[in-house]
Motif scaffolding. Structure first.
Motif, short mmCIF file in Angstrom:
data_model
loop_
_atom_site.label_atom_id
_atom_site.label_comp_id
_atom_site.label_asym_id
_atom_site.label_seq_id
_atom_site.Cartn_x
_atom_site.Cartn_y
_atom_site.Cartn_z
N GLY A 191 0.79 -1.22 0.00
CA GLY A 191 0.00 0.00 0.00
C GLY A 191 0.83 1.27 0.00
N ARG A 192 2.13 1.15 -0.22
CA ARG A 192 3.01 2.32 -0.22
C ARG A 192 3.27 2.74 -1.67
N VAL A 193 2.20 3.29 -2.27
CA VAL A 193 2.19 3.51 -3.72
C VAL A 193 3.20 4.56 -4.14
N GLU A 194 3.29 5.66 -3.40
CA GLU A 194 4.21 6.72 -3.81
C GLU A 194 5.65 6.21 -3.83
N GLU A 195 6.02 5.40 -2.84
CA GLU A 195 7.36 4.84 -2.83
C GLU A 195 7.55 3.86 -3.98
N ALA A 196 6.49 3.10 -4.28
CA ALA A 196 6.56 2.18 -5.42
C ALA A 196 6.80 2.94 -6.72
N LEU A 197 6.09 4.06 -6.89
CA LEU A 197 6.27 4.86 -8.11
C LEU A 197 7.66 5.47 -8.18
N GLU A 198 8.20 5.82 -7.03
CA GLU A 198 9.57 6.34 -7.01
C GLU A 198 10.56 5.28 -7.52
N TRP A 199 10.36 4.04 -7.10
CA TRP A 199 11.23 2.96 -7.56
C TRP A 199 11.00 2.66 -9.03
N VAL A 200 9.78 2.83 -9.51
CA VAL A 200 9.54 2.69 -10.95
C VAL A 200 10.39 3.69 -11.72
N GLY A 201 10.37 4.95 -11.26
CA GLY A 201 11.18 5.98 -11.91
C GLY A 201 12.66 5.65 -11.89
N ARG A 202 13.14 5.16 -10.76
CA ARG A 202 14.56 4.79 -10.65
C ARG A 202 14.88 3.65 -11.61
N GLY A 203 13.98 2.69 -11.70
CA GLY A 203 14.21 1.57 -12.60
C GLY A 203 14.23 1.98 -14.06
N LEU A 204 13.35 2.90 -14.43
CA LEU A 204 13.31 3.36 -15.82
C LEU A 204 14.58 4.12 -16.17
N ARG A 205 15.07 4.91 -15.24
CA ARG A 205 16.32 5.64 -15.51
C ARG A 205 17.49 4.66 -15.66
N ALA A 206 17.47 3.61 -14.87
CA ALA A 206 18.56 2.64 -14.93
C ALA A 206 18.50 1.80 -16.21
N THR A 207 17.32 1.37 -16.59
CA THR A 207 17.19 0.45 -17.73
C THR A 207 17.30 1.15 -19.07
N GLY A 208 16.98 2.42 -19.12
CA GLY A 208 17.00 3.11 -20.40
C GLY A 208 16.00 2.55 -21.39
N GLY A 209 14.89 2.04 -20.88
CA GLY A 209 13.84 1.52 -21.76
C GLY A 209 13.99 0.07 -22.13
N ARG A 210 15.01 -0.60 -21.62
CA ARG A 210 15.25 -2.00 -21.99
C ARG A 210 14.68 -2.93 -20.91
N GLY A 211 14.64 -4.21 -21.27
CA GLY A 211 14.31 -5.24 -20.30
C GLY A 211 12.96 -5.05 -19.65
N ALA A 212 12.98 -4.78 -18.34
CA ALA A 212 11.74 -4.70 -17.56
C ALA A 212 11.06 -3.35 -17.65
N ALA A 213 11.53 -2.46 -18.51
CA ALA A 213 10.99 -1.10 -18.55
C ALA A 213 9.49 -1.08 -18.79
N SER A 214 9.01 -1.87 -19.75
CA SER A 214 7.58 -1.85 -20.05
C SER A 214 6.76 -2.36 -18.86
N ARG A 215 7.28 -3.35 -18.13
CA ARG A 215 6.57 -3.86 -16.96
C ARG A 215 6.56 -2.82 -15.85
N LEU A 216 7.64 -2.07 -15.72
CA LEU A 216 7.69 -1.01 -14.71
C LEU A 216 6.63 0.05 -15.01
N VAL A 217 6.55 0.46 -16.26
CA VAL A 217 5.54 1.47 -16.63
C VAL A 217 4.14 0.90 -16.43
N ASP A 218 3.93 -0.36 -16.78
CA ASP A 218 2.61 -0.98 -16.57
C ASP A 218 2.21 -0.92 -15.10
N LEU A 219 3.16 -1.23 -14.22
CA LEU A 219 2.85 -1.20 -12.79
C LEU A 219 2.41 0.20 -12.37
N ALA A 220 3.16 1.22 -12.81
CA ALA A 220 2.83 2.59 -12.43
C ALA A 220 1.46 2.99 -12.98
#
Length: 295
Positions: A191-220
């Motif tokens: 239930g800690r959605v804002e923190e989850a979204l923060e980690w989504v952003g960190r993951g997208l910056r790290a991946t550069g759109g590769r790999g799990a990027a689409s799943r990260l965006v889907d979660l957000a």
């Protein structure tokens, strides 16, 4: 116990019979009443050390260690150690040997109490926090200490049901986008959605759109829609397309914008930004593919 572990002049079957008989005798001593706890601890340490010397029989010896640890938990009930001493011993037996056992904390809950559990947690977290974070794209070095502490922390996090401990464990390995997704998922489920979204952003910056990027965006996007944050959901899709323009990210943006309204304006805006920022040939190819999809 070492008498049976290291008797090279007899077969393993005979040595095994001697070991199991010794553990059976130990069980009788424990069940008879207090006074056997220290003996059980010594036997446990001898068997754990023996498992590293006799790797061919590691599985069998590990099962025997589990039986002795069960006896130890019983002995702690009738002959309670100090909570801090018990915490220290449990950490020692899990991290001080080449083939450490996996200790379950539930049988020790009463003997540890609040004081012992706090000691166990403080020591485990302090040692685990000293391990280096495995950065994105790197190959982690999982040596004996790291594996041992990882098992300790995973069991501790499950035992106390602490989300922060789970995140601490997962965040020590960020070698791929899937690890960022794991952290975001744990936080979302808590239930800690804002923190989850923060980690989504960190993951997208790290991946550069590769790999799990689409799943990260889907979660957000899914979480934002679930909470009625339609504009924030659209923002995630918009940013994903502008960062990594492709027919796939375009289609996902179009599907969401068409569903909540305002697609023509969104389309005009993002395509104008792509034209302004991109290589003309790349943009022309992208727009042609988009046009083909739109008929």
């Amino acid at each position: 116990m070492n008498f049976w572990l290291d008797r090279s002049n007899v077969t393993w079957a005979e040595r095994w019979d001697g070991l199991t008989a010794a553990v059976a005798d130990l069980s009788g001593v424990v069940l008879a009443g207090p006074g056997a706890r220290r003996v059980v601890e010594e036997v446990a340490e001898l068997l754990v050390a023996g498992a590293s010397r006799h790797r061919a029989h590691r599985a069998a010896l590990s099962e025997l260690v589990d039986r002795v640890l069960d006896l130890h938990a019983v002995a702690c009930g009738s002959d309670p150690p100090s909570p801090t001493a018990l915490a220290d011993w449990l950490l020692h037996v899990q991290t001080g040997f080449a083939e450490p056992p996996e200790v379950r904390l539930a049988p020790y809950a009463a003997a540890l109490g609040a004081q012992g559990l706090a000691r166990y947690r403080d020591e485990a977290v302090a040692r685990f926090s000293e391990l280096p974070v495995i950065g994105f794209g790197r190959t982690g070095r999982y040596d004996r200490e790291r594996w041992a502490l990882l098992r300790v922390m995973e069991e501790l996090a499950e035992h106390v049901g602490d989300v922060d401990l789970q995140v601490l464990v997962l965040a020590r390995d960020l070698s791929s986008g899937w690890h960022y997704l794991q952290v975001a998922t744990v936080l979302r489920d808590a239930g800690r959605v804002e923190e989850a979204l923060e980690w989504v952003g960190r993951g997208l910056r790290a991946t550069g759109g590769r790999g799990a990027a689409s799943r990260l965006v889907d979660l957000a996007v899914d979480e934002c829609l679930r909470l009625g944050w339609r504009e924030r959901a659209l923002g995630w899709r918009r940013r994903a397309f502008l960062a990594w323009p492709s027919p796939e990210t375009y289609e996902r943006l179009r599907a969401l914008a068409a569903g909540i309204g305002g697609w023509p304006a969104v389309r005009e805006d993002v395509l104008a930004q792509v034209r302004a920022a991109g290589d003309p040939d790349v943009v022309a190819d992208l727009l042609a593919r988009v046009a083909a999809r739109e008929g």
